[in-house]
Design a protein around this motif. Structure first.
Motif, mmCIF file in Angstrom:
data_model
loop_
_atom_site.group_PDB
_atom_site.id
_atom_site.type_symbol
_atom_site.label_atom_id
_atom_site.label_comp_id
_atom_site.label_asym_id
_atom_site.label_seq_id
_atom_site.Cartn_x
_atom_site.Cartn_y
_atom_site.Cartn_z
ATOM 1 N N ALA A 192 -5.953 -3.161 1.077
ATOM 2 C CA ALA A 192 -6.188 -1.886 1.761
ATOM 3 C C ALA A 192 -7.132 -2.075 2.938
ATOM 4 N N GLU A 206 1.220 5.294 0.769
ATOM 5 C CA GLU A 206 0.651 6.379 1.560
ATOM 6 C C GLU A 206 1.329 7.705 1.166
ATOM 7 N N TYR A 227 -3.677 6.758 2.584
ATOM 8 C CA TYR A 227 -3.614 5.697 1.576
ATOM 9 C C TYR A 227 -4.010 6.266 0.227
ATOM 10 N N THR A 275 -2.451 0.836 -4.327
ATOM 11 C CA THR A 275 -1.820 -0.450 -3.991
ATOM 12 C C THR A 275 -0.906 -0.839 -5.129
ATOM 13 N N THR A 291 0.841 -1.194 0.000
ATOM 14 C CA THR A 291 0.000 0.000 0.000
ATOM 15 C C THR A 291 0.880 1.249 0.000
#
Length: 351
Positions: free
Chosen positions: A100, A37, A42, A45, A35
């Protein structure tokens, strides 16, 4: 070589670019999802392969394994519906479908799945009796899978299988179950033995019935044949009597002599064959029976012939009278005695 200030700046910029490129290039292995960020939020992916992120702005948040994983469920005490205490353990198989959600919807994912499975095991197994619990593991597994998979759905997780590994009742309960099983088997054996005895008796009764029917049919057939034989014998006797009667009616006395002599001979034979007869008393007229045999032989020759030719061409020879058994009496006659039956074959007294 002497480097000037401009050269140093260029080298520093190149090194910085290389470091930025190394910081922004990310390689994701197969079976894993990363993932991304951006300032702690977030954004996306990363799939397996070579990926680029913005250095110093984006960073890798969670590394999630999306392969199917195995989670052991520890042993726990369960009280069944009929108040029996048993120990049970299980194993769960799960797979992360949404990295996620699995990363940001639940904390300590494995611990959460483990505790959720344990509580549902107590709920499902506690609603069943002990006998049902021990004999319906497939039903327990199906109910556990349905309940646990529905509970972990919002976390982006798919529970593929939940299996009960072992169920251990208390020792005294196991002994009681063994005695109960033994009693059930003995009962079943006695029932089977009783059914076998009943079937054997039924078969023996049917066999006796069939034998009696066949015996009755045989006796009926024998009686029918015996009656038919007696009927034919009576017909033969009647025919013989009719022939003799016709001969007598036509004036042939020799025929009745033959008939009476035959009956007389048969009566004497029956007297001699009696098993309880030690001494046979012959009547006085029996002495004339030997003499009458010559007459019977003559009658037979007249009727059937002697083998030389037809009897109608041969002259009829009357039978000779038998010789007297005793010489004629010269003494005066005795007093009158009761009348005796006349024997047609006894010698006639010419005087």
């Amino acid at each position: 070589m002497f480097l000037g200030g401009f050269d140093i700046v260029v080298i520093a910029i190149v090194v910085l670019v290389i470091l930025v490129l190394f910081a922004g290039i990310k390689t994701v292995p197969q079976g894993t999802r990363y993932t991304v960020e951006r300032f702690g939020r977030y954004t996306r992916t990363l799939d397996p392969g070579l990926n680029l992120i913005t250095p110093f702005i984006e960073r890798i948040g969670a590394r999630m394994n999306v392969m199917e994983q195995v989670l052991d469920i520890p042993t726990q005490e369960v009280i069944t519906k009929d108040n029996a205490s048993v120990s049970a353990d299980a194993v769960a198989f799960y797979q992360i479908l949404n990295p996620a959600q699995a990363a940001y919807q639940i904390s300590n994912l494995e611990n959460a799945i483990q505790n959720l499975t344990m509580t549902n095991i107590r709920s499902v197994m506690g609603s069943m009796d002990l006998d049902e619990l021990l004999s319906n593991r497939e039903v327990i597994n199906e109910r556990l899978l349905r309940v646990v998979d529905e509970a972990v759905g919002p976390w982006g997780i798919k529970v593929t299988r939940v299996e009960i590994k072992d169920i251990q009742p208390p020792r005294d309960l196991v002994e009681s179950m063994g005695r109960q099983m033994k009693a059930e088997r003995e009962k079943r054996a006695q029932v089977l033995e009783a059914e076998g005895s009943r079937n054997a008796q039924i078969l023996r009764a049917e066999g006796a019935k069939q034998a009696a029917v066949l015996q009755a049919e045989g006796e009926r057939e024998a009686a029918f044949r015996e009656a038919e034989a007696r009927e034919r014998l009576a017909e033969a006797e009647a025919k013989a009597t009719m022939v003799v009667s016709q001969a007598i009616a036509s004036g042939d006395v020799q025929a009745i002599n033959y008939f009476v002599a035959q009956r007389y001979t048969e009566a004497l034979a029956e007297i001699g064959k009696a098993p309880n007869s030690k001494i046979v008393l012959m009547p006085m007229e029996a002495s004339s029976l030997i003499g009458s045999l010559a007459g019977i032989g003559a009658i037979a020759k007249e009727v059937f012939g002697d083998g030389d030719g037809p009897t109608r061409n041969r002259p009829t020879v009357p039978p000779q009278p038998p010789a007297p058994a005793t010489p004629p009496r010269t003494t005066p006659p005795a007093p009158a005695s009761p009348a005796r039956p006349i024997n047609p074959f006894a010698p006639r007294n010419e005087t």
